[in-house]
Design a protein around this motif. Structure first.
Motif, PDB file in Angstrom:
ATOM      1  N   GLY B 143       0.828  -1.198   0.000  1.00 11.60           N
ATOM      2  CA  GLY B 143       0.000   0.000   0.000  1.00 11.60           C
ATOM      3  C   GLY B 143       0.860   1.245   0.000  1.00 11.60           C
ATOM      4  N   THR B 197       6.673  -4.281  11.253  1.00 12.45           N
ATOM      5  CA  THR B 197       6.984  -2.955  10.717  1.00 12.45           C
ATOM      6  C   THR B 197       8.395  -2.926  10.135  1.00 12.45           C
ATOM      7  OG1 THR B 197       5.484  -2.014  12.330  1.00 12.45           O
ATOM      8  CG2 THR B 197       6.980  -0.484  11.248  1.00 12.45           C
ATOM      9  N   GLY B 198       8.514  -2.343   8.954  1.00 13.50           N
ATOM     10  CA  GLY B 198       9.814  -2.269   8.279  1.00 13.50           C
ATOM     11  C   GLY B 198      10.184  -3.553   7.544  1.00 13.50           C
ATOM     12  N   HIS B 199       9.267  -4.522   7.533  1.00 16.85           N
ATOM     13  CA  HIS B 199       9.568  -5.831   6.943  1.00 16.85           C
ATOM     14  C   HIS B 199       8.596  -6.222   5.827  1.00 16.85           C
ATOM     15  CE1 HIS B 199      11.614  -6.169  10.818  1.00 16.85           C
ATOM     16  NE2 HIS B 199      12.314  -7.162  10.316  1.00 16.85           N
ATOM     17  N   ILE B 224      -0.434  -6.617   6.749  1.00 16.12           N
ATOM     18  CA  ILE B 224      -0.333  -5.215   7.173  1.00 16.12           C
ATOM     19  C   ILE B 224      -0.787  -5.064   8.623  1.00 16.12           C
ATOM     20  CG2 ILE B 224      -2.624  -4.675   6.184  1.00 16.12           C
ATOM     21  CD1 ILE B 224       0.214  -2.146   6.392  1.00 16.12           C
ATOM     22  N   GLY B 227       1.800  -4.990  10.894  1.00 16.96           N
ATOM     23  CA  GLY B 227       2.679  -3.852  10.624  1.00 16.96           C
ATOM     24  C   GLY B 227       3.532  -3.999   9.384  1.00 16.96           C
ATOM     25  N   ALA B 228       3.553  -5.203   8.778  1.00 18.58           N
ATOM     26  CA  ALA B 228       4.433  -5.443   7.633  1.00 18.58           C
ATOM     27  C   ALA B 228       3.960  -4.684   6.405  1.00 18.58           C
ATOM     28  CB  ALA B 228       4.487  -6.932   7.328  1.00 18.58           C
ATOM     29  N   ARG B 229       4.899  -4.287   5.558  1.00 22.11           N
ATOM     30  CA  ARG B 229       4.520  -3.646   4.290  1.00 22.11           C
ATOM     31  C   ARG B 229       3.737  -4.634   3.438  1.00 22.11           C
ATOM     32  NH1 ARG B 229       6.481   1.474   2.897  1.00 22.11           N
ATOM     33  NH2 ARG B 229       4.756   1.532   1.468  1.00 22.11           N
TER      34      ARG B 229
END
Lengths: 195, 458
Positions: B143, B197-199, B224, B227-229
């Motif tokens: 996203g 997040t950031g992964h 998501i 937190g993952a992309r």
């Protein structure tokens, strides 16, 4: 994009964790086709009741707190990719968000709209909250060039990280789109090489 | 050098890297919808620049659309304006639009895969966080914000630093009652909403290898929510079979060549990830959430944990639930089966299978919202519409519906809704609405019983 170099301001503390972008700006306010006016509905359902009466205990209604720096609990900006969240914060007047953790998409959206996300350690975040609690109008200074966040009255000096490219963009007010447009030749060559 | 699936796809799409900065990542397919695109089209106007690659964009209207009387003009003026604006923009810039009334219209993350637009090894973006769905095909899909939508319009690229890699392995024997949704809710409840997040996350192990494409999409959709992309699953025969024969998929010789390439994509034996997590599939049972983020989930029948954390207490207060209590047999008044997480044909087959021969509780309002016109057609072709209607469920027309309280489908304040969507945030389904995330089977069972039930015990 507006340049960002140095900012001195009081802070607004929002201690809640995992603030998602549905709270920052609920979906029913995403129906606009331009970028204006989202600040009015920033944190809408925490700020106002369903009958549009102010919820007096919400931090944005507390007149002790003001300024362009929002200090927020861990994992700020999770959830939806809506850039309207960054537009709402900027339109309301925030230029900096301090938290111990930011969700990826929000962080990118903030940087693309001249809002500086400053990531600090959980302990540093607690120190900042404590400093604001001791003096609600305490001033902070953000210097992007030296990558420092300071609250002199409390002796807080925090060095923060920012990608060198994004720092250059923020300092000069450059947009990514201009950079990408300057790379059109390389992009076209890439397309031809892979086909 | 040994590479992960993610490395292989990412590295083959890097045009160049900015010194001390992000990569210029080339985007194969760009999906757009009415909510996050208008301001990006405005950037093209303001800068007086052309749309670089209109043929690589597919547009649809999904967030704002009503799920009844789609042949009539949209009643809400602002929604109508946004949907009309999308049509105007697509017309002006030569973008393919599957708008209301088109047989291919539907939720952007449902139509991409079902039309064969989504293919393994691609890079895809959309101004919507659930773009991670397409990772089910071994695609890098994520996203983006509206500024980035404009960047892709202008250059077919985004500037983005290469994320770290994580692998989540779930192996072992799944309990027969467990659905793909339960697996991802279980993983998020164990790892937390900011763990990814950031992964980019690769989902590996027998639980995913044996899963259908629909199930894999449900799993990657919710990456998501940790937190993952994005999430990814290695393409295999299940993937190739799903893609083959779809409208925009490669055909004949071209397909053979593509499949040969797709077979090179899975992670090399011994390739390193920045972090790894392992779970035993046998430990998973039907899940439900009790709080206001998707990580606040438990096995149905487990008790809600206790915590003195202020955000946790705020969350339970909003939900009207007590720490240490149990959700089993708690009455609910609403059920929503739909959204980009669970609105594919397999989801409705699973729900209909449970509902067959049963009646919805008179105390429950139950919505069935197909993810696309194609899914809606298939529901009728298989006679599932009769199952749902005779059981008292409302079968609607395709759209995002009650997932996000942006159209007419909203859950009333204070009401409990067992929902197959992806987010249980405060107000997500309507101001004051209380969302309990679960699988389509658990949702169907709640609609029948009028309360939360544990389908693993039935």
């Amino acid at each position: 994009m507006e340049k960002f170099q140095i900012l001195e301001s009081a802070m607004v503390p929002l201690t809640i964790e995992n603030v998602d972008t549905d709270q920052i700006i609920p979906a029913r306010f995403l129906k606009a086709t331009d970028r204006k006016g989202f600040g009015e509905n920033l944190f809408r359902d925490w700020r106002f009741t369903n009958d549009n009466q102010p919820k007096k205990d919400f931090i944005l209604h507390d007149t002790q707190y003001s300024g362009a720096i929002l200090v927020a609990g861990n994992n700020f900006g999770c959830g939806s990719s809506r850039e309207h969240a960054a537009w709402a914060l900027a339109d309301y007047g925030f230029r900096v968000v301090v938290s111990s953790f930011f969700a990826d998409i929000f962080k990118g959206n903030a940087l693309n709209n001249g809002i500086l996300p400053i990531q600090v350690s959980p302990q540093e975040l607690q120190e900042v909250f404590t400093a604001i609690e001791s003096n609600p109008s305490i001033q902070a200074k953000v210097d992007l060039e030296t990558q420092q966040f300071r609250i002199d009255e409390s002796g807080i000096i925090i060095s923060f990280e920012i990608n060198a490219y994004k720092k250059m963009c923020m300092l000069n007010g450059y947009d990514d789109i201009d950079y990408l447009l300057s790379q059109k030749e390389a992009i076209t060559a890439f397309e031809q090489n892979r086909s | 050098m040994k590479k992960t699936l993610f490395d292989k796809v990412w590295d083959s799409h890097v045009v160049s890297s900015v010194e001390n900065g992000p990569d210029i990542l080339y985007i194969d397919k760009h999906l757009i919808h009415e909510v996050t695109s208008p301001q990006a089209f405005s950037v093209l106007e303001e800068k007086e620049i052309p749309l670089f690659r209109p043929n690589q964009i597919v547009a649809t209207a999904d967030h704002n659309v009503p799920t009844e009387n789609q042949h009539l003009p949209i009643q809400d003026a602002l929604s109508r304006k946004q949907v009309t604006q999308l049509s105007k923009n697509c017309d002006k810039y030569g973008v393919t639009l599957y708008g209301l009334g088109h047989p291919y219209q539907g939720i952007v993350h449902v139509i991409g895969p079902e039309l064969g637009v989504t293919q393994p090894g691609m890079t895809m973006v959309c101004g919507d966080s659930h773009t991670s769905t397409h990772g089910a095909f071994g695609t890098i899909a994520f996203g983006i914000g509206t500024s980035q939508v404009a960047q892709v319009f202008a250059s077919q690229c985004v500037l983005v630093a290469k994320p770290k890699s994580m692998r989540v392995t779930v192996s072992g024997n799944l309990h027969p009652s467990v659905q793909p949704k339960d697996i991802i809710l279980y993983v998020i409840s164990k790892l937390g909403t900011d763990s990814g997040t950031g992964h980019f996350v690769e989902f590996a192990g027998t639980a995913f290898e044996q899963m259908s494409m629909e199930g894999r999409m449900t799993v990657c959709n919710m990456s998501i929510e940790m937190g993952a992309r994005g999430g990814m699953i290695a393409p295999d025969q299940t993937t190739f079979d799903y893609v083959s024969g779809r409208e925009f998929a490669p055909k004949d010789e071209a397909l053979k060549q593509k499949i040969a390439y797709w077979k090179t994509l899975p992670t090399d034996e011994g390739a390193a990830f920045d972090s790894e997590h392992h779970f035993d599939a046998a430990d998973i049972r039907p899940m439900i959430t009790y709080g206001t983020n998707p990580g606040m989930g438990i096995k149905i029948g487990e008790t809600i944990p206790t915590s003195d954390d202020a955000s946790f207490i705020k969350s339970l207060n909003y939900m009207g639930l007590k720490a240490g209590s149990n959700l089993l047999h708690m009455p609910i008044s609403h059920v929503f089966i739909g959204s980009c997480t669970n609105s594919r044909i397999e989801d409705f087959r699973a729900a209909a299978n449970y509902v067959t021969g049963k009646q919805k509780s008179p105390d429950v309002s139950a919505l069935i919202v197909p993810g696309s016109q194609q899914v809606a057609k298939q529901i009728v072709a298989e006679g599932l519409d009769k199952v749902f209607e005779s059981a008292g469920f409302m079968l609607r027309q395709p759209g995002c519906s009650a997932c996000l309280a942006m159209n007419d489908d909203k859950i009333p304040a204070g009401a409990y809704c067992v929902s197959t969507s992806n987010r249980n945030f405060e107000g997500r389904q309507g101001q004051g609405a209380r969302t309990l995330l679960a699988s389509p089977v658990t949702a169907a069972a709640a609609a029948v019983a009028g309360k939360i039930v544990d389908v693993s015990q039935q």
